[in-house]
Structures are given as C-alpha cells and as structure tokens.
Design a protein around this motif. Structure first.
Motif, PDB file in Angstrom:
ATOM      1  N   LYS A  18      37.333  38.258  38.026  1.00 43.41           N
ATOM      2  CA  LYS A  18      38.943  38.527  37.819  1.00 43.41           C
ATOM      3  C   LYS A  18      39.731  40.157  38.552  1.00 43.41           C
ATOM      4  N   ASP A  19      38.492  41.121  37.051  1.00 40.89           N
ATOM      5  CA  ASP A  19      39.526  42.424  37.919  1.00 40.89           C
ATOM      6  C   ASP A  19      38.610  42.366  39.079  1.00 40.89           C
ATOM      7  N   ASN A  20      39.891  44.154  39.286  1.00 42.03           N
ATOM      8  CA  ASN A  20      39.323  44.564  40.962  1.00 42.03           C
ATOM      9  C   ASN A  20      38.224  46.427  40.326  1.00 42.03           C
ATOM     10  N   ILE A  21      37.673  46.812  41.680  1.00 39.50           N
ATOM     11  CA  ILE A  21      37.699  47.750  41.698  1.00 39.50           C
ATOM     12  C   ILE A  21      38.331  48.003  43.143  1.00 39.50           C
ATOM     13  N   VAL A  22      38.451  49.508  43.085  1.00 38.09           N
ATOM     14  CA  VAL A  22      38.629  50.246  44.394  1.00 38.09           C
ATOM     15  C   VAL A  22      37.858  51.579  45.081  1.00 38.09           C
ATOM     16  N   ILE A  23      37.249  51.568  46.469  1.00 40.92           N
ATOM     17  CA  ILE A  23      36.282  52.538  46.646  1.00 40.92           C
ATOM     18  C   ILE A  23      37.227  52.694  48.071  1.00 40.92           C
ATOM     19  N   CYS A  24      36.661  54.266  48.482  1.00 41.57           N
ATOM     20  CA  CYS A  24      37.503  55.199  49.499  1.00 41.57           C
ATOM     21  C   CYS A  24      36.327  54.635  50.751  1.00 41.57           C
ATOM     22  N   PRO A  25      35.535  53.273  51.263  1.00 42.96           N
ATOM     23  CA  PRO A  25      34.701  54.431  52.224  1.00 42.96           C
ATOM     24  C   PRO A  25      34.928  54.943  53.811  1.00 42.96           C
ATOM     25  N   PRO A  26      33.820  55.845  54.376  1.00 43.59           N
ATOM     26  CA  PRO A  26      32.963  55.649  53.500  1.00 43.59           C
ATOM     27  C   PRO A  26      32.454  56.319  52.868  1.00 43.59           C
ATOM     28  N   THR A  27      31.867  55.749  51.785  1.00 42.52           N
ATOM     29  CA  THR A  27      31.123  56.345  50.623  1.00 42.52           C
ATOM     30  C   THR A  27      29.858  55.870  49.761  1.00 42.52           C
ATOM     31  N   TYR A  28      29.461  57.014  48.980  1.00 42.68           N
ATOM     32  CA  TYR A  28      28.563  55.845  48.261  1.00 42.68           C
ATOM     33  C   TYR A  28      28.523  54.477  47.765  1.00 42.68           C
ATOM     34  N   GLY A  29      27.185  53.666  47.884  1.00 41.18           N
ATOM     35  CA  GLY A  29      27.047  52.673  48.503  1.00 41.18           C
ATOM     36  C   GLY A  29      27.166  52.075  46.536  1.00 41.18           C
ATOM     37  N   MET A  30      26.639  52.532  46.186  1.00 38.56           N
ATOM     38  CA  MET A  30      26.419  52.151  44.650  1.00 38.56           C
ATOM     39  C   MET A  30      28.011  51.097  43.446  1.00 38.56           C
ATOM     40  N   TYR A  31      28.741  51.310  44.186  1.00 46.72           N
ATOM     41  CA  TYR A  31      30.467  50.998  42.929  1.00 46.72           C
ATOM     42  C   TYR A  31      30.232  49.585  43.603  1.00 46.72           C
ATOM     43  N   LYS A  32      30.115  49.575  44.908  1.00 50.45           N
ATOM     44  CA  LYS A  32      30.357  48.349  45.833  1.00 50.45           C
ATOM     45  C   LYS A  32      29.248  46.722  44.760  1.00 50.45           C
ATOM     46  N   VAL A  33      27.762  47.819  44.877  1.00 46.12           N
ATOM     47  CA  VAL A  33      26.594  46.637  44.071  1.00 46.12           C
ATOM     48  C   VAL A  33      26.545  46.094  42.922  1.00 46.12           C
ATOM     49  N   SER A  34      27.285  47.568  42.115  1.00 46.92           N
ATOM     50  CA  SER A  34      27.275  47.632  40.650  1.00 46.92           C
ATOM     51  C   SER A  34      28.777  46.298  39.952  1.00 46.92           C
ATOM     52  N   ALA A  35      29.982  46.073  41.519  1.00 47.69           N
ATOM     53  CA  ALA A  35      30.938  45.887  41.380  1.00 47.69           C
ATOM     54  C   ALA A  35      30.583  43.984  41.374  1.00 47.69           C
ATOM     55  N   VAL A  36      29.853  44.180  42.448  1.00 47.87           N
ATOM     56  CA  VAL A  36      29.611  42.239  43.322  1.00 47.87           C
ATOM     57  C   VAL A  36      28.017  42.251  42.225  1.00 47.87           C
ATOM     58  N   SER A  37      27.477  43.048  41.556  1.00 44.93           N
ATOM     59  CA  SER A  37      26.125  42.667  41.065  1.00 44.93           C
ATOM     60  C   SER A  37      27.130  41.565  39.067  1.00 44.93           C
ATOM     61  N   HIS A  38      28.506  42.564  39.270  1.00 46.14           N
ATOM     62  CA  HIS A  38      28.805  42.130  37.863  1.00 46.14           C
ATOM     63  C   HIS A  38      30.630  40.516  37.980  1.00 46.14           C
ATOM     64  N   ASN A  39      30.696  40.449  39.543  1.00 46.92           N
ATOM     65  CA  ASN A  39      31.949  39.676  39.777  1.00 46.92           C
ATOM     66  C   ASN A  39      32.547  40.171  39.751  1.00 46.92           C
ATOM     67  N   ALA A  40      32.826  41.620  40.310  1.00 48.55           N
ATOM     68  CA  ALA A  40      33.917  41.849  39.653  1.00 48.55           C
ATOM     69  C   ALA A  40      34.827  42.471  41.140  1.00 48.55           C
ATOM     70  N   GLY A  41      35.479  42.477  41.905  1.00 48.91           N
ATOM     71  CA  GLY A  41      36.240  42.756  43.009  1.00 48.91           C
ATOM     72  C   GLY A  41      35.694  44.042  44.019  1.00 48.91           C
ATOM     73  N   CYS A  42      35.964  44.377  44.830  1.00 49.67           N
ATOM     74  CA  CYS A  42      35.547  45.574  45.522  1.00 49.67           C
ATOM     75  C   CYS A  42      36.141  45.441  46.461  1.00 49.67           C
ATOM     76  N   ASN A  43      37.716  46.201  46.177  1.00 55.34           N
ATOM     77  CA  ASN A  43      39.223  46.509  46.999  1.00 55.34           C
ATOM     78  C   ASN A  43      38.106  47.653  48.073  1.00 55.34           C
ATOM     79  N   LEU A  44      39.644  48.174  49.039  1.00 54.64           N
ATOM     80  CA  LEU A  44      39.030  48.629  50.141  1.00 54.64           C
ATOM     81  C   LEU A  44      40.373  50.387  50.466  1.00 54.64           C
ATOM     82  N   ALA A  45      40.270  50.860  50.050  1.00 58.54           N
ATOM     83  CA  ALA A  45      41.076  52.414  50.244  1.00 58.54           C
ATOM     84  C   ALA A  45      40.543  53.285  51.394  1.00 58.54           C
ATOM     85  N   PRO A  46      40.445  52.956  52.538  1.00 56.05           N
ATOM     86  CA  PRO A  46      39.042  53.616  53.192  1.00 56.05           C
ATOM     87  C   PRO A  46      39.593  55.158  53.522  1.00 56.05           C
ATOM     88  N   LEU A  47      38.707  55.806  53.809  1.00 58.37           N
ATOM     89  CA  LEU A  47      39.016  57.530  54.085  1.00 58.37           C
ATOM     90  C   LEU A  47      40.006  57.517  55.000  1.00 58.37           C
TER      91      LEU A  47
END
Ligand SMILES: *Cc1c(COP(=O)(O)O)cnc(C)c1O
Length: 379
Positions: free
Chosen positions: A105-134
């Motif tokens: 249901k819920d999402n995180i936002v990451i700012c790529p290019p950046t550290y890879g674990m935010y997305k991996v942790s989100a995916v493993s918990h089935n949270a959405g991973c949305n982007l606001a690129p640098l």
C-alpha cells in the motif's frame, strides 16, 4: 507458472515479488572475483589488533547496550533516547520501512543516483519505491519531491551521497523537511558524515519531528566487519522502531567492541584516520587528473571518488584482471561511464596507480599497433 508439477516446494511457496526481485549486489557477494586489493566498498583501509577480553556469552546481551548507546549519543551530540543501535545502518533502513510502510500500500521516495539498499528493502517489504531523481549537479530536485507530498511515508536522502560523493545542500534538506512536515519522515543517511563532520543535520532533530538520521561504524570508524549502525530520531520514532527490531539486535562481542570504538581515545584515532584519508584522496585526485582518458572527477566529501571516462569498461576490466577491484556505477541513471574508487590504504592505492599505469601502457601498445595497421593499409 506453466508447469506447476515441476516446481520445487520452495518455488511453490515463495512470495512472487520476492522470487522476481534481484538481491543487492553487495561488494562481498562477488565470490568469484579473485582480488587482492579491495577498493570497491568504501571501507577504511588497514587493520587493527584488538586487545579485548570478551565477557561471558551464556547470557543474552542487553537489548540496547548502555555503553554503546551512551557513547554514540555523546559522539553525535544527541540524547540517549534519540538513539537506536542496529546491525549496521542497513538494518535502520529496513526497520523504518517495516515500521512505517504498509506492505502493498505505502511508498517510499528515493533520489537516484543513490545508495541501492533503500529500493531493495522497499521491494522486499512490498512497499512502492518512487523516484525524485537528483538534478544534473546531484542536488535535490525540490519540485520533483513536491509531487510526492501525500503519496509517500518515507523520503530517503543520502548526504554525502553514495556513489556521487557530494553533500546535499542543507537548505534543501530543510525545505524537504518542511515540505513533508505533516505527511512523511525524511531519512538523511549520513554514513559518510565523519568525512565532513560539521555538515551533519543532527542539530535539526529537535526542531523537526519528521527527521531521521542514519549513521554507521562501517566507514570512517573502520568497523565494517562489526555490523553496527545507529538510527537517530525523536524518542517517539525510536520507540516505534524498538518494537520491530529483533529482541537482541547486537551480539555481546559486537556491543563490547562498539563501546570501545566510541571511547574518547578511539574517536580521536577515527578523526586522524579521516585526515589521513583526505590527504590520500587529494593525491588520488591529482593522479587521476593526469590521465588523458579522464573526462571528469566529481567533488568528494567522502572516502571515495567518482570519476568518468569513456574507457570505463576497459579500465575496470583491466584493473580487475590485475587484482584491483573498484566499483562500476555505469548502470545508475546519470552515471554512464562512471567508476568509483574507495580511498583505501596508501599501499592499496599504490597498487591501483600501478595497475592504471599498466593499463595505459597496454592502451598505448594497442593504439600503436592499430596505427601501424592503418598506416600499412594506407600505403
Ligand atoms: C555503507 C553504507 C550504508 C550501510 O552501512 P552499514 O552500517 O554497513 O549497514 C548505508 N548507507 C550508505 C549510503 C552507505 O554507503
């Protein structure tokens, strides 16, 4: 899914999204790589001899060992109830997502290019991973972030950012905190902050209740093998994370060594190590600037350097063949042909320089051969 019969029991049971996800390519998963010079994981170089008599191991360790939490609170200039000790900063990332994002249901936002674990942790918990690129100069894109207000629970900002090595403007972090004041936590990953200590945003913790800061002993403290990190946040957020974390997160040996790493004497040694690393970094920047193939070196506030060359693939492979491992960042957005070099020990960096010189020699030979071929053809 075509032939259910031929599936193993594991294949039948595993969550589909987990089956489909790619694991984080950590610098130590590449067991096939036969290297003697590791400059690919931003660890501190060198080793130390520990003089420590560990206490008994028949008892469970404290949930949050006092000496560790007090030591870190003092170092970070925060209160003890604003600190949670975790198995590396990576566990902090995972706890935040598990505690605040509802799966599916819920999402995180990451700012790529950046550290890879935010997305991996989100995916493993089935949270959405949305982007606001640098932006092109690797700063926050505030209009892009503003689009996510009300649509995410966590915003991850890495400062100094890995792998670009630059600091994120503090004023932009403050604007982001205000932007998400009523709707999301802003997580500032300060894994490399000891390399530019006064740039921390920790003094904002008391005024911004949606600020969370991640820290680690893995980089400047030179304890990547220990697996110890810290989450700094309001006592209320720390209490929530404490519900989700494992019952005995730090093993007794880890707790005892971490407490030692946080004594006044050891913090002084850490700061000396940072100074040394900064001197070596300047030398490596000068060395790279001499290279004809160098296209760009990015500013670094960390213990690593990001640089760009059209020969990135050839250089990376040539170094790897010579046993020197750096990290290829080409697959990240905006980082085509970029490589990342960790500032290891002087000895390791000498090996790197020798391997680069060897690469240059091979390239010169190859181009002379090519030139001869072309000449003979044109004759
Ligand atoms: C290395 C790193 C981490 C992980 O730190 P651990 O404490 O070793 O888990 C987290 N964030 C960034 C940006 C890193 O580079």
């Amino acid at each position: 899914m075509s032939n259910i019969q031929s599936q193993t029991i594991c294949q039948k049971l595993v969550r589909q999204d987990v089956a489909e996800m790619t694991a984080y390519q950590s610098a130590r998963r590449e067991t096939t790589l036969n290297s003697n010079c590791w400059l690919n994981a931003n660890e501190a170089g060198g080793n130390r001899k520990l003089q420590i008599a560990l206490s008994q191991l028949n008892r469970y360790p404290d949930f949050q060992p006092q000496a560790v939490v007090q030591g870190y609170a003092k170092f970070a200039n925060v209160n003890v109830d604003q600190v949670l000790a975790t198995r590396g900063a990576d566990e902090g990332i995972e706890l935040l997502i598990r505690s605040f994002c509802e799966s599916g249901k819920d999402n995180i936002v990451i700012c790529p290019p950046t550290y890879g674990m935010y997305k991996v942790s989100a995916v493993s918990h089935n949270a959405g991973c949305n982007l606001a690129p640098l932006t092109a100069d690797f700063q926050l894109n505030l209009p892009a972030l503003a689009q996510h207000v009300g649509k995410c629970k966590l915003v991850f900002i890495c400062s100094p950012n890995n792998p670009t090595a630059n600091l994120i403007n503090k004023s932009d972090i403050i604007r982001t905190l205000e932007l998400f004041k009523n709707s999301a936590l802003v997580v500032v990953d300060e894994a490399y902050i000891e390399f530019c200590e006064h740039q921390t945003v920790s003094e904002l913790l008391n005024e911004h209740s949606n600020l969370v800061i991640l820290r680690t002993l893995s980089k400047a403290f030179a304890y990547a093998g220990l697996r110890c990190g810290f989450t700094l946040a309001s006592p209320e957020i720390i209490a929530v994370l404490s519900k989700i974390i494992a019952p005995y997160p730090l093993s007794q040996p880890v707790a005892e060594i971490a407490a030692m790493a946080l004594t006044k004497q050891e913090i002084k040694i850490m700061r000396q190590r940072v100074e040394q690393s900064n001197v070596l970094k300047q030398q490596m920047i000068a060395f790279l600037q001499e290279q004809v193939w160098l296209e760009k070196i990015y500013d670094s506030s960390t213990n690593f350097i990001l640089f760009k060359t059209q020969l990135s693939e050839q250089l990376f492979n040539s170094l790897a063949n010579q046993g020197v491992l750096i990290r290829d960042q080409s697959s990240q957005p905006q980082l085509e042909h970029c490589l990342r070099l960790s500032i290891g020990t002087e000895e390791e960096l000498n090996k790197f320089c020798q391997a680069v010189n060897q690469f240059n020699l091979l390239m010169t030979k190859a181009s002379t051969k090519q030139a001869l071929k072309t000449t003979s053809r044109s004759i």
